[in-house]
Design a protein around this motif. Structure first.
Motif, short mmCIF file in Angstrom:
data_model
loop_
_atom_site.label_atom_id
_atom_site.label_comp_id
_atom_site.label_asym_id
_atom_site.label_seq_id
_atom_site.Cartn_x
_atom_site.Cartn_y
_atom_site.Cartn_z
N HIS A 185 0.80 -1.25 -0.09
CA HIS A 185 0.09 0.07 0.06
C HIS A 185 0.87 1.13 0.08
O HIS A 185 0.49 2.18 -0.71
CB HIS A 185 -1.06 0.05 1.14
CG HIS A 185 -2.07 -0.83 1.09
ND1 HIS A 185 -1.98 -2.46 0.96
CD2 HIS A 185 -3.51 -0.56 0.72
CE1 HIS A 185 -3.23 -2.67 0.98
NE2 HIS A 185 -4.03 -1.87 0.69
N ARG A 186 2.15 1.13 0.77
CA ARG A 186 2.65 2.46 0.92
C ARG A 186 3.20 2.61 -0.61
O ARG A 186 3.48 3.76 -1.04
CB ARG A 186 3.93 2.27 1.86
CG ARG A 186 3.45 2.32 3.38
CD ARG A 186 4.24 2.78 4.35
NE ARG A 186 3.47 2.98 5.60
CZ ARG A 186 3.29 2.31 6.91
NH1 ARG A 186 4.47 1.54 7.14
NH2 ARG A 186 2.49 2.78 7.85
N ARG A 187 3.92 1.52 -1.35
CA ARG A 187 4.51 1.64 -2.48
C ARG A 187 3.60 2.39 -3.47
O ARG A 187 3.66 3.02 -4.51
CB ARG A 187 5.02 0.46 -2.92
CG ARG A 187 5.57 0.21 -4.24
CD ARG A 187 6.34 -1.11 -4.54
NE ARG A 187 5.30 -2.23 -4.26
CZ ARG A 187 4.32 -2.56 -5.06
NH1 ARG A 187 4.05 -2.07 -6.11
NH2 ARG A 187 3.53 -3.62 -4.57
N LEU A 188 2.36 1.85 -3.55
CA LEU A 188 1.19 2.32 -4.40
C LEU A 188 0.75 3.79 -3.99
O LEU A 188 -0.11 4.15 -5.00
CB LEU A 188 0.02 1.08 -4.48
CG LEU A 188 0.35 -0.32 -5.01
CD1 LEU A 188 -0.79 -1.04 -4.64
CD2 LEU A 188 0.66 -0.05 -6.48
N GLY A 189 1.27 4.33 -2.92
CA GLY A 189 0.48 5.42 -2.48
C GLY A 189 -1.15 5.56 -1.97
O GLY A 189 -1.59 6.66 -1.95
N VAL A 190 -1.12 4.30 -1.60
CA VAL A 190 -2.66 4.14 -1.08
C VAL A 190 -2.83 4.22 0.13
O VAL A 190 -1.96 3.25 0.97
CB VAL A 190 -3.46 2.90 -1.77
CG1 VAL A 190 -4.76 2.75 -1.30
CG2 VAL A 190 -3.30 3.16 -3.31
N VAL A 191 -3.34 4.72 1.25
CA VAL A 191 -3.50 4.41 2.62
C VAL A 191 -4.55 3.26 3.06
O VAL A 191 -5.38 3.09 2.47
CB VAL A 191 -4.17 5.82 3.20
CG1 VAL A 191 -4.66 5.63 4.72
CG2 VAL A 191 -3.55 7.04 3.21
N LEU A 192 -3.75 2.22 3.70
CA LEU A 192 -4.50 1.28 4.25
C LEU A 192 -5.22 1.77 5.52
O LEU A 192 -4.53 2.12 6.46
CB LEU A 192 -3.53 0.05 4.44
CG LEU A 192 -3.84 -1.26 4.95
CD1 LEU A 192 -2.73 -2.12 4.80
CD2 LEU A 192 -4.56 -1.50 6.19
N GLU A 193 -6.43 1.47 5.32
CA GLU A 193 -7.18 1.62 6.70
C GLU A 193 -7.63 0.52 7.30
O GLU A 193 -8.25 -0.46 6.38
CB GLU A 193 -8.58 2.85 6.04
CG GLU A 193 -9.37 3.07 7.17
CD GLU A 193 -10.61 3.85 6.73
OE1 GLU A 193 -10.78 3.90 5.47
OE2 GLU A 193 -11.11 4.56 7.64
N ALA A 194 -7.84 0.53 8.41
CA ALA A 194 -7.89 -0.78 9.10
C ALA A 194 -9.61 -0.97 9.39
O ALA A 194 -9.90 -0.39 10.58
CB ALA A 194 -6.89 -1.00 10.44
N TYR A 195 -10.18 -2.00 9.02
CA TYR A 195 -11.40 -1.97 9.64
C TYR A 195 -11.51 -3.52 10.57
O TYR A 195 -10.19 -4.22 10.51
CB TYR A 195 -12.78 -2.34 8.65
CG TYR A 195 -12.73 -3.38 7.75
CD1 TYR A 195 -12.94 -4.72 8.43
CD2 TYR A 195 -12.64 -3.26 6.38
CE1 TYR A 195 -13.37 -5.87 7.47
CE2 TYR A 195 -13.03 -4.69 5.73
CZ TYR A 195 -13.23 -5.77 6.17
OH TYR A 195 -13.84 -6.92 5.30
N SER A 196 -12.35 -3.44 11.36
CA SER A 196 -12.28 -4.58 12.59
C SER A 196 -11.21 -4.64 13.02
O SER A 196 -10.52 -5.59 13.44
CB SER A 196 -12.66 -6.03 11.94
OG SER A 196 -13.94 -6.04 11.30
N PRO A 197 -10.64 -3.40 13.67
CA PRO A 197 -9.37 -3.22 14.17
C PRO A 197 -9.21 -3.99 15.65
O PRO A 197 -8.10 -4.27 16.17
CB PRO A 197 -9.11 -1.72 14.44
CG PRO A 197 -10.38 -1.31 14.57
CD PRO A 197 -11.23 -1.89 13.57
N LEU A 198 -10.41 -4.28 16.12
CA LEU A 198 -10.49 -5.22 17.38
C LEU A 198 -10.68 -6.62 17.08
O LEU A 198 -11.11 -7.13 18.01
CB LEU A 198 -11.46 -4.53 18.55
CG LEU A 198 -11.42 -3.06 18.67
CD1 LEU A 198 -12.67 -2.60 19.42
CD2 LEU A 198 -10.07 -2.82 19.45
N ALA A 199 -10.49 -6.90 15.94
CA ALA A 199 -10.72 -8.12 15.66
C ALA A 199 -12.16 -8.63 15.70
O ALA A 199 -12.66 -9.68 16.24
CB ALA A 199 -9.82 -9.30 16.13
#
Ligand code: NDP
Length: 278
Positions: A185-199
């Motif tokens: 994601h960093r290489r592609l310049g896209v922000v990775l946003e975390a869903y279900s961050p509490l699993a």
């Protein structure tokens, strides 16, 4: 306790909240409230509670059936519209993003969203992207992106679009992550946003998480959220309970050590599953 002053997120802010840069020149707050499975009748209260606690980011979707409540909650909070980062999502089985966003804006009672996402990669969903680019150009969606895209699919869309997706929202937490996904994601310049961050609230009682939490005098949920935001990954935990909404927001006044991060990193099975997840 390894209490650190509030310095590590001293950089970019959105309405005072620690944030990361988006390719549109704006920023997305690192912590947001997710409202999937928040009943429509409770959404106004839950959103207003979060905004009163200092959240400045709310994540909804047309599929959640509670966009009206999100809009009501924002207005009830008294927080100015421009100080709240609002995400909604298109059901990609609906083939007219212009009409769908207009309907979402009507339900939200807003005249723009901060982020509009293709909710999942349905067959042919990439053909919807030019309409997303138009919505972005018109200012109706300040930022545009996708959700549940795997890296290869994301890379294809990036390479073929004039305005590439700025965000990919995927399930991401210590049980389900990989350094490659983050790096891609960093290489592609896209922000990775975390869903279900509490699993999804399962696995908070793992002894490794408990040990890190105990060392910092924090809760397991705060440790999982800190694991994401400390790496610059926006995270959008959901809760309907006021005390948990407040707890989940208090993650910017402590730091995990490299050893803590490594211990949590080790919880992943090493295999990323594809959407839809069980
Ligand atoms: P989360 O990982 O946020 O977990 C939510 C669960 O954890 C709920 O059962 C909640 O219960 C519980 N919980 C919340 N806070 C605490 C706490 N402090 N201590 C203990 N338990 C807690 O899961 P979600 O799947 O809801 O994901 C969050 C958001 O991500 C969604 O609301 C949605 O906005 C987004 N999302 C996006 C998807 C997509 O396809 N793009 C798919 C799934 C989620 P309670 O409410 O009772 O507190």
């Amino acid at each position: 306790m390894h209490e650190a002053p509030e310095t590590q997120e001293a950089g970019l802010r959105f309405a005072g909240e620690p944030a990361v840069a988006l390719a549109n020149g704006g920023a997305i707050p690192l912590l947001g409230l997710g409202v999937w499975q928040v009943p429509p009748g409770e959404t106004e209260r839950v959103v207003a509670t979060a905004l009163a606690d200092g959240y400045r980011h709310v994540d909804t979707a047309s599929a959640y059936g509670n966009e009206e409540g999100v809009g009501l909650g924002i207005r009830a909070s008294g927080v100015p519209r421009e100080s709240v980062f609002v995400t909604t999502k298109l059901r990609p089985t609906r083939r007219n993003p212009e009409r769908e966003l207009a309907a979402s804006l009507e339900r939200l009672g807003l005249d723009y969203v901060d982020l509009y996402l293709i909710h999942w990669p349905a067959p042919g969903s990439d053909s919807l992207w030019p309409a997303f680019e138009r919505l972005h150009a018109q200012g109706l969606a300040r930022a545009i992106g996708v959700s549940n895209y795997d890296t290869a699919h994301l890379a294809r869309l990036v390479s073929r679009s004039e305005t590439p997706p700025m965000v990919n929202q995927i399930q991401f937490h210590p049980y389900l992550w990989s350094p490659e996904t983050l790096e891609d994601h960093r290489r592609l310049g896209v922000v990775l946003e975390a869903y279900s961050p509490l699993a999804r609230g399962r696995g908070l009682d793992h002894p490794v998480i408990g040990e890190v939490a105990r060392r910092h005098g924090r809760t397991p949920a705060q440790v999982l959220l800190r694991w994401a935001v400390q790496r610059g990954i926006p995270a959008i935990p959901k809760s309907t309970r006021p005390e948990r909404i407040a707890e989940n927001h208090r993650v910017f006044d402590f730091s995990l050590s490299p050893e803590d991060l490594a211990a949590l990193d080790g919880l992943a099975s090493g295999r990323r599953r594809r959407w839809p997840f069980g």
